[in-house]
Design an enzyme around this catalytic site. Structure first.
Site, mmCIF file in Angstrom:
data_model
loop_
_atom_site.group_PDB
_atom_site.id
_atom_site.type_symbol
_atom_site.label_atom_id
_atom_site.label_comp_id
_atom_site.label_asym_id
_atom_site.label_seq_id
_atom_site.Cartn_x
_atom_site.Cartn_y
_atom_site.Cartn_z
ATOM 1 N N LYS A 125 46.913 43.815 38.752
ATOM 2 C CA LYS A 125 45.680 44.600 37.984
ATOM 3 C C LYS A 125 46.131 44.608 36.554
ATOM 4 O O LYS A 125 47.152 44.957 36.247
ATOM 5 C CB LYS A 125 45.473 46.057 38.597
ATOM 6 C CG LYS A 125 44.412 46.622 38.288
ATOM 7 C CD LYS A 125 44.111 48.076 38.858
ATOM 8 C CE LYS A 125 42.903 48.710 38.756
ATOM 9 N NZ LYS A 125 42.769 49.939 39.156
ATOM 10 N N SER B 244 38.185 50.540 41.361
ATOM 11 C CA SER B 244 38.119 49.595 40.292
ATOM 12 C C SER B 244 38.981 48.277 40.438
ATOM 13 O O SER B 244 39.222 47.342 39.574
ATOM 14 C CB SER B 244 38.819 50.443 38.953
ATOM 15 O OG SER B 244 39.965 50.993 39.340
ATOM 16 N N SER C 271 40.542 53.603 44.146
ATOM 17 C CA SER C 271 40.390 52.275 43.377
ATOM 18 C C SER C 271 41.110 51.319 44.168
ATOM 19 O O SER C 271 41.049 49.825 43.686
ATOM 20 C CB SER C 271 40.807 52.291 41.953
ATOM 21 O OG SER C 271 40.001 52.955 41.130
#
Lengths: 495, 477
Positions: free
Chosen positions: B71, B146, B170
């Site tokens: 990420k 997210s 997330s």
């Protein structure tokens, strides 16, 4: 005698002290010895606040804070934690400062100073730990600077902010408080006051019990008296002219010795404090016993002990303990068998007097040598060895040199001959007291060669004796003791 | 090509043994090159080189040569770390996050950085400055957020597994939306060092993978104490050892508050079916009451936004990243922040600043902390009676791109079942448990602090006895 404080002056101080002897910064492993380094060379992701970097507390910061708290006779919090103080400034790399808020490590302390009317207690409201921001460097003067450079070497240095009660009544008390406070910190070995930016002071000042004004940017303990004197005068004059004191923050311009009103903020700053989630609350109460075990003797205790142990005057004891390095030097001299009273005179009166005369401040003591630097020009340094002081005092005590000669030796050492031993200096300068037979010979010669003066003296002209003494001194190249020469002449002439 | 897709770590390692790490990496890069999912924001130029090095050294780490996606809020030396925000344009971290050091030591090859909601603020990747990633099951839908990029690339076969971060759901939300497995570990069990903070007191790095075993493999590598993160806790957890297909006697708590208003009936049914399946496998279940859960969402958002308002203050254009011009420093940082942050980041900075301000601090922030304590107590109570809790991860399956983005409150509401876990700091895993209209549904398995072992065992046994995780999304045209 009670000091009446006719103008109702109240002074409170907020003192930021850099814990610059802890080797590393507060939350990272960067060296804290950046003072002589190029800008931005003592930085890492943590003290630069790079995204993702996290703080790890240097436990020595907490130990130092507890030491300070104990020295200030304050309460040490059972548990302590850090908060974020949020504001924007280019020297603040994270956009917040890690500090303490409602759980300061130290509260409710006190310091006893020599006040206007004897011993005077200044209350300490709190002392807490926080990190130092970086430093802005203007290209040229602030007004004309074309740009601002930022040096983050200072960023993340551990600080202790101490807030006093408004208990000081005169600028002199303000300075005395700071002198004492600084002395205590040096005794605790957490702070070197000679380094740039080591101590920064803000003052809150009010007169006649009125509105208080904050004076910021007092960068030295010497500046504080000047800043306070000016600010008190300013406030009294505003009131005398029928004006009103408004609550504001003023900036101290040290060069001009005045305080200048800063742009008044429309609203009070809101720092939006909240607990720093990257650091856990700490229980510190169980650290205290261990810290107490190695707790150093503080200035007041040392002063009392010196009087008792060495039989010296309070004046000497006070002077000798005004700097821990001087006190250690004195004890070093005593340990070598020197008479403590003589050692006190030669250290507190002569040596310290010569230091002050030369603007030298004591900066180090390593157990054998005391070092000092020129307060106005840090490139000038000097040093005096314990061994040399011991030798000098013994030469004087044994009557080998006069006191004048001994002072001259001290001066020579401080004037660039610190490599030489006292004996070398004495020999080179011919400062040995003349041998008795040499003086006897000179006395006989003076009498034989100056019959007229001898007759005048014997006829009652006392002044003529002075002439004869002068002749003896001349013949001995000044090494004779004038008093001895006079006695010998009188004895010779009047039997 | 299809053989490069959806492989477990064991299969990837098998391929590396049979061929080479270089070849396996190259095949993933080829898939990435053809992808339309917008999962990666940066593809590493060094991946093949790293794989070659693993081959030549004969690296024997647990992940030797295994590719992974990261990420874009986890620092990797030399790779841009933008958090999908314009304000970090051009910022390349000079240091590795702790989890990256661990991965590299284990021999993993970093394929690239994945898309996310800006600074992890969102549940759809729509707040990313790079635009949304697409859900491999339906490219008109969001992959969740997210960590939506990480989930999309794993579900799309562009990486065998990935790292995300979970502040309020997330990792679990995109895992549920993309039909894969995602774990939010216990707070303190994985170092946050090098992970760009959104809300420090809530978030953890978490793995996303095709199956429960791979989650355990990854946790054995990235978990553990790190002195550089002061919230890291020294507790040894053996993740892979926990993988046992046996949940006889397991006590499952079912908190009815997680089946609240607005839940999709298909989701509700899939979750209950899963609980009953566990019962068939020898577990027992009972309803538990967690009365403070309805207040968790509000508490979560106030705390997260408050911390975020402070965390994001450092992005001022002074030292790195995007910088606008201004006649002085104040106007420079105002313009930089106005231009550099997206709408959602700014909204959260504003709200967080407000919640911490004098006069509101006690009313909002302090109150939120008190609610947080109550929520924690709810979990303590519920987990004193049960070994794990089971609930829907998301109340709905993946929604359409653009459907909720204009209505932040509705979007915030979708975190209702995930954010209470972050307030409590407990571990929680989302595992595929069914489908509705071709869209995956996630089952959330919640455990006691540091009891990831039980969570993994429950999820593993469930997975071994169901086939939801074997379904693959259709090829994206």
């Amino acid at each position: 005698m009670v000091y009446e404080n006719p103008d109702g002056v109240k002074i409170g101080l907020e003192i930021h002290v850099q814990l610059n002897k802890l080797n590393t910064k507060m939350f990272c492993g960067c060296s804290s010895k950046y003072h002589d380094s190029a800008p931005n060379t003592h930085t890492c992701p943590i003290c630069l606040g790079l995204p993702g970097a996290l703080p790890v507390l240097n436990k020595k910061t907490v130990e130092a804070a507890i030491k300070v708290g104990l020295a200030l006779e304050g309460e040490i919090a059972e548990e302590t934690q850090f908060h974020r103080k949020n504001y924007f400034y280019p020297d603040l790399p994270k956009g917040f400062q890690v500090t303490q808020y409602d759980y300061p490590i130290v509260s409710k302390g006190k310091v006893v100073i020599e006040g206007e009317d004897g011993e005077h207690t200044v209350g300490i409201w709190r002392a807490h730990m926080e990190e130092d921001p970086g430093k802005l460097v203007h290209i040229g003067s602030i007004e004309k600077s074309k740009g601002v450079l930022i040096d983050y070497n200072r960023s993340g240095m551990p600080l202790i902010e101490t807030v006093t009660a408004p208990d000081m009544r005169t600028p002199k008390e303000g300075r005395r408080f700071l002198d004492k406070f600084r002395n205590i910190l040096e005794y605790l070995d957490v702070f070197d006051g000679n380094l740039e930016g080591a101590m920064r002071v803000d003052a809150n000042v009010s007169v006649y019990g009125g509105t208080r004004v904050e004076v910021k940017n007092i960068s030295s303990h010497k500046g504080v008296e000047k800043a306070l004197l000016y600010e008190i005068m300013r406030q009294k004059n505003v009131i005398r002219r029928g004006g009103k004191i408004t609550q504001e923050t003023r900036h101290f311009d040290e060069a001009r010795g005045v305080t200048i009103g800063m742009r008044t903020k429309e609203e009070a700053e809101d720092y939006r404090y909240f607990r720093e989630p990257d650091l856990m609350p700490m229980k510190v109460s169980d650290w205290i016993p261990r810290i107490k075990e190695t707790f150093p003797e503080l200035p007041d205790a040392k002063r009392s002990r010196f009087i008792e142990q060495y039989g010296i005057t309070d004046m000497h004891a006070k002077s000798l303990t005004s700097k821990i390095m001087l006190a250690d030097f004195y004890e070093g001299v005593c340990k070598e068998g020197t008479d403590p009273k003589q050692a006190a005179t030669w250290t507190a009166d002569v040596l310290l007097g010569e230091f002050n005369y030369r603007d030298l401040v004591i900066s180090s003591y390593d157990g054998s040598t005391i070092g000092c630097i020129n307060d106005k020009d840090h490139s000038i340094t000097n040093s005096v060895r314990v061994a040399d002081m011991v030798k000098l005092i013994s030469l004087f005590a044994d009557g080998k040199i006069s006191d004048r000669a001994a002072v001259e030796v001290v001066r020579s050492i401080l004037d660039g001959e610190e490599e030489k031993t006292p004996l070398q200096i004495i020999e080179e300068k011919g400062l040995f007291k003349a041998e008795d037979d040499l003086v006897t010979k000179a006395v006989s010669e003076a009498i034989a060669e100056n019959e007229a003066a001898v007759q005048d003296y014997l006829g009652g002209a006392e002044k003529s004796l002075n002439f004869l003494v002068g002749q003896v001194m001349k013949k001995t190249k000044g090494t004779a003791d004038a008093k001895t020469a006079r006695e010998m002449l009188v004895k010779e002439l009047k039997g | 090509m299809s053989e490069a897709k959806w492989m477990s770590v064991a299969q990837v390692r098998e391929q590396i043994r049979n061929n080479s790490a270089e070849e396996v990496t190259a095949r993933y890069l080829e898939t990435i090159g053809k992808s339309k999912l917008n999962g990666y924001v940066t593809v590493s130029e060094k991946a093949v080189e790293q794989a070659k090095e693993i081959d030549s050294k004969g690296h024997d780490g647990p992940l030797a040569g295994v590719p992974i996606a990261i990420k874009d809020n986890i620092s990797v030396t030399g790779l841009p770390n933008t958090c999908s925000s314009k304000i970090l344009e051009g910022y390349v971290p000079p240091f590795n996050a702790h989890v990256i050091e661990k991965l590299q030591a284990a021999g993993a090859v970093i394929l690239g950085k994945t898309n996310m909601d800006e600074f992890a603020m969102g549940s759809s990747t729509e707040t990313s400055c790079y635009g949304p990633s697409l859900n491999p099951w339906d490219p008109e839908r969001v992959p969740g957020g997210s960590s939506g990029g990480s989930a999309a690339v794993v579900a799309g076969g562009e990486a065998p597994f990935a790292l995300g971060s979970d502040t309020g759901g997330s990792v679990r939300c995109p895992a549920a939306f993309c039909g894969i497995v995602g774990l939010k570990p216990t707070y303190g069990s994985v170092s946050r060092y090098g992970v760009v903070a959104y809300a420090n007191s809530l978030e953890q790095v978490g793995p996303l993978a095709n199956n429960v075993s791979d989650i355990a493999v990854l946790m054995d590598v990235i978990g553990g104490y790190d002195r550089r993160d002061s919230t890291s806790i020294d507790r040894k957890i053996a993740y892979q050892e926990a993988l046992k297909d046996d949940i006889k006697g397991l006590k499952i708590g079912v908190p009815k508050e997680f089946f609240g208003e607005g839940i999709d009936p298909a989701v509700e049914k899939a979750v209950w079916d899963s609980i009953h399946r566990c019962e068939d496998l020898g577990a027992s279940w009972e309803e538990v009451s967690m009365p403070n859960i309805p207040y968790a969402l509000a508490s979560y958002y106030i705390i997260a936004m408050s911390e975020a308002s402070s965390n994001l203050a450092r992005f001022d254009g002074t030292r790195y990243g995007y910088r606008d011009k201004g006649e002085n420093w104040h106007s420079m940082i105002s313009k930089t922040r106005a231009e550099g942050f997206g709408v959602e980041a700014k909204r959260r900075i504003f709200l967080g600043t407000y919640a911490l301000s004098a006069g509101y601090h006690d009313k909002y922030y302090l109150k939120a902390l008190k609610v947080r304590t109550l929520v924690k107590q709810d979990f303590d109570r519920a987990l004193s009676k049960a070994d794990v809790l089971m609930a829907p991860t998301m109340p709905n399956p993946a929604f359409k791109i653009g459907e909720k983005i204009e209505d932040p409150l509705t979007l915030y509401l979708s975190d209702v079942n995930t954010c209470p876990i972050n307030l409590a700091g407990v571990p929680s895993l989302s595992v595929p448990c069914g489908f509705t209209d071709g869209l995956p549904i996630g089952l959330q398995v919640i455990g006691k602090p540091f009891d990831e072992a039980t969570v993994l065992r429950a999820a593993y046994a469930f997975e071994q006895n169901t086939d939801h995780h074997t379904r693959r999304p259709p090829e994206v045209a």
